[in-house]
Design an enzyme around this catalytic site. Structure first.
Site, mmCIF file in Angstrom:
data_model
loop_
_atom_site.group_PDB
_atom_site.id
_atom_site.type_symbol
_atom_site.label_atom_id
_atom_site.label_comp_id
_atom_site.label_asym_id
_atom_site.label_seq_id
_atom_site.Cartn_x
_atom_site.Cartn_y
_atom_site.Cartn_z
ATOM 1 N N ASP A 154 0.846 -1.246 0.114
ATOM 2 C CA ASP A 154 0.036 -0.076 0.147
ATOM 3 C C ASP A 154 0.773 1.144 -0.122
ATOM 4 O O ASP A 154 2.285 0.892 -0.313
ATOM 5 C CB ASP A 154 -1.116 -0.081 1.193
ATOM 6 C CG ASP A 154 -0.181 0.283 2.654
ATOM 7 O OD1 ASP A 154 1.037 0.261 2.635
ATOM 8 O OD2 ASP A 154 -1.249 0.159 3.539
ATOM 9 N N THR A 206 2.822 -1.524 8.855
ATOM 10 C CA THR A 206 2.935 -2.439 9.867
ATOM 11 C C THR A 206 3.390 -3.954 9.414
ATOM 12 O O THR A 206 4.064 -4.850 10.059
ATOM 13 C CB THR A 206 1.936 -2.433 11.143
ATOM 14 O OG1 THR A 206 0.856 -3.256 10.571
ATOM 15 C CG2 THR A 206 1.843 -1.468 11.732
ATOM 16 N N ARG A 219 8.472 -33.425 10.622
ATOM 17 C CA ARG A 219 7.506 -33.349 11.800
ATOM 18 C C ARG A 219 6.791 -31.806 11.442
ATOM 19 O O ARG A 219 5.608 -31.918 11.865
ATOM 20 C CB ARG A 219 8.238 -33.262 13.311
ATOM 21 C CG ARG A 219 9.143 -32.262 13.605
ATOM 22 C CD ARG A 219 9.573 -32.196 15.018
ATOM 23 N NE ARG A 219 10.213 -31.018 15.506
ATOM 24 C CZ ARG A 219 11.428 -30.694 14.995
ATOM 25 N NH1 ARG A 219 11.996 -31.256 14.196
ATOM 26 N NH2 ARG A 219 11.826 -29.599 15.493
ATOM 27 N N HIS A 220 7.410 -31.119 10.615
ATOM 28 C CA HIS A 220 6.531 -29.850 10.294
ATOM 29 C C HIS A 220 5.621 -29.928 9.206
ATOM 30 O O HIS A 220 4.671 -29.126 9.257
ATOM 31 C CB HIS A 220 7.731 -28.805 9.968
ATOM 32 C CG HIS A 220 8.443 -28.593 11.005
ATOM 33 N ND1 HIS A 220 8.401 -27.995 12.613
ATOM 34 C CD2 HIS A 220 10.095 -28.914 11.341
ATOM 35 C CE1 HIS A 220 9.465 -28.121 13.497
ATOM 36 N NE2 HIS A 220 10.273 -28.480 12.486
ATOM 37 N N ARG A 251 2.164 -30.745 10.581
ATOM 38 C CA ARG A 251 1.662 -29.524 11.480
ATOM 39 C C ARG A 251 1.234 -28.326 10.310
ATOM 40 O O ARG A 251 0.206 -27.982 10.738
ATOM 41 C CB ARG A 251 2.986 -29.087 12.271
ATOM 42 C CG ARG A 251 3.235 -29.931 13.337
ATOM 43 C CD ARG A 251 4.351 -29.426 14.325
ATOM 44 N NE ARG A 251 4.500 -30.523 15.197
ATOM 45 C CZ ARG A 251 6.099 -30.502 15.951
ATOM 46 N NH1 ARG A 251 6.745 -29.577 15.561
ATOM 47 N NH2 ARG A 251 5.856 -31.377 16.678
#
Ligand code: RB5
Length: 143
Positions: free
Chosen positions: A8, A68, A133-134, A137
């Protein structure tokens, strides 16, 4: 790597710095969807456009910059298969790739200096997903 980038008005300057950096290192193809100046523009419009393109598999990675990084990441994460990470430090950038397989990087143009932002971008692009293992998840993220 095919990359789509957008901002933006509040992220415009840092988006331009990111684009110049990517063009300078020359190993990525970058599509810039705007903003193309500092006139006020609603961040969700840009975030949806970048996230939809990543969702469809048209681009491997997206970069979104607002003041932000918060609004951009909130919006992008509404898209299936999109894992947008707001990174304001190098550790988060590295972990967003290693553990979360983040495919969109959100940056805060009013929070970060250019030097740190470009290092975050470099880490985000160079760090592979660890898998293992991720993987189950990140599969559980989708609802
Ligand atoms: C624009 O003023 C600002 O709200 C926007 O860039 C962003 O920070 C929102 O999350």
């Amino acid at each position: 790597m095919n990359i789509i980038i957008g901002s933006d008005h509040a992220g415009y300057d840092l988006k331009e710095e990111c684009k110049s950096y990517l063009q300078k290192i020359g190993i990525h193809r970058v599509t810039d969807i705007g903003a193309f100046n500092r006139e006020s523009i609603d961040y969700p419009r840009i975030a949806h456009q970048v996230a939809a393109a990543v969702e469809k598999g048209e681009y491997e990675r997206g970069i979104l910059v607002c003041g932000t990084g918060i609004g951009m990441s909130m919006t992008a994460n509404r898209h299936a298969g999109v894992r947008a990470a707001l990174c304001l430090d190098l550790y988060s950038a590295r972990m967003s790739r290693l553990h979360n397989d983040a495919n969109i990087l959100a940056l805060g143009g009013r929070v970060l200096g250019v030097g740190l932002a470009l290092e975050i971008l470099e880490v985000f692009l160079k760090t592979p997903f660890e898998g293992g293992r991720h993987k189950p998840r990140i599969d559980q993220i989708e609802c």
